[in-house]
Enzyme design. Sequence first.
Site, PDB file in Angstrom:
ATOM      1  N   ASP B  44       0.836  -1.196   0.000  1.00 20.56           N
ATOM      2  CA  ASP B  44       0.000   0.000   0.000  1.00 20.56           C
ATOM      3  C   ASP B  44       0.877   1.253   0.000  1.00 20.56           C
ATOM      4  O   ASP B  44       0.620   2.215  -0.731  1.00 20.56           O
ATOM      5  CB  ASP B  44      -0.885  -0.045   1.247  1.00 20.56           C
ATOM      6  CG  ASP B  44      -1.672   1.223   1.464  1.00 20.56           C
ATOM      7  OD1 ASP B  44      -2.748   1.356   0.864  1.00 20.56           O
ATOM      8  OD2 ASP B  44      -1.210   2.089   2.238  1.00 20.56           O
ATOM      9  N   GLU B 116      -1.965  -5.227  -3.885  1.00 18.96           N
ATOM     10  CA  GLU B 116      -1.030  -4.468  -3.045  1.00 18.96           C
ATOM     11  C   GLU B 116       0.042  -5.384  -2.467  1.00 18.96           C
ATOM     12  O   GLU B 116       1.219  -5.013  -2.395  1.00 18.96           O
ATOM     13  CB  GLU B 116      -1.789  -3.759  -1.917  1.00 18.96           C
ATOM     14  CG  GLU B 116      -2.641  -2.605  -2.413  1.00 18.96           C
ATOM     15  CD  GLU B 116      -3.253  -1.779  -1.298  1.00 18.96           C
ATOM     16  OE1 GLU B 116      -3.444  -0.582  -1.494  1.00 18.96           O
ATOM     17  OE2 GLU B 116      -3.562  -2.347  -0.220  1.00 18.96           O
TER      18      GLU B 116
END
Lengths: 228, 228
Positions: B44, B116
């Site tokens: 992320d 992610e």
Amino acid sequence: MSAALEALQQRLGYRFQQASLLARALTHRSHGADHNERLEFLGDAVLNLTISRLLYDRFSGSDEGDLTRVRAHLVREESLHRVALALRLPEVLKLSEGEARGGGAQRPSILADATEALLGAVYLDGGDAAAHALVKQLFGELIDTTTIDNWRKDAKTELQELLQGKRLPVPSYRIVATHGQAHAQTFDVEAAVPALQLSSMGSGRSRRAAEQEAARQLLDKLRAPPAR
Amino acid sequence: MSAALEALQQRLGYRFQQASLLARALTHRSHGADHNERLEFLGDAVLNLTISRLLYDRFSGSDEGDLTRVRAHLVREESLHRVALALRLPEVLKLSEGEARGGGAQRPSILADATEALLGAVYLDGGDAAAHALVKQLFGELIDTTTIDNWRKDAKTELQELLQGKRLPVPSYRIVATHGQAHAQTFDVEAAVPALQLSSMGSGRSRRAAEQEAARQLLDKLRAPPAR
């Protein structure tokens, strides 16, 4: 370059190739068009990734939730403000006269933003490695002295929130046993969620600590992957 | 390594040195203890920084607010989900039998998280440069076709919010002039904030466009650094 900026680079342990980036990072938007807000946008992301990597390595046994909570603590305005003061940014910030008279150079939000802008400037000037080294220098001690338990959400609160999310009643806690002398007692507590036919035990030197431990155990049971 | 994972690496344009990282990135927490949530935490932040850098370079004239809005659009679940489908992650995700039966491999949140996690795994395996190259490959077209105006907040809304924040009345808009033929008219609109003794003009091919332009001009005046 001014003596003040030379001294700042000493404190940073980083020498800019492009002096204009350093100057821009220290310029508040009140001072003119070539201000630090775009660098702050970039620096915020640089800080976020570098702190994430440092936490990932340091807390190798912690789950994503705990890591996210610690990261939020480290990148908040208060931490950045403290770093700015250590770097003595108030001495070198460029503000409009009005902002300066109003004490802008001491304002936590302005200082925190300038710290992020500096990180963005170092990232653009020296790349990932330089930015990583600087974050490590500025935040390393803070990270080294952080224990994840400080930032772990209280287990009883977490359990209650999780149950409420499933529209289940709150758990019950009861003391099952106490051991030891009056001044060195240990408590055994049971936490139970009758609706789920689940219960867990916890022990601690206080009733509160034992309840927390029992709640943590129950949380782990609730989150265990279903048997395959 | 399975043929499916070989094919995935082809699609990624990246070959893992540590195959275990790739396997972990594709393992949902329902499948077992060695799951992808910590990698997702890291990925992320990798995505956030790389997108920030790409936007910083591409939109060199845009301010922090616009950059932040575009970034939020690009890193949201919907974009990540689309990337996951392009990579055909549903074919290689590891889920518990229960999750798999429930359609977990198609769930947007699970797919976005795995995307992610993959970025986090590439970052750990190949460093900043490899992660940067992958984000550019996966999101480059989306970024190239993004125009910042799409994600700019409507100027009239922005102006109204800013004035409300200062407890001032809403601005007024009036058509000052129209030019041209019926089917190719241009409108001149004035936006005014009497309480601040400020007004601005805007022109456009519709009344709405002219009002937006006038509001944008007024916003720029309101935000200009005070004269020194």
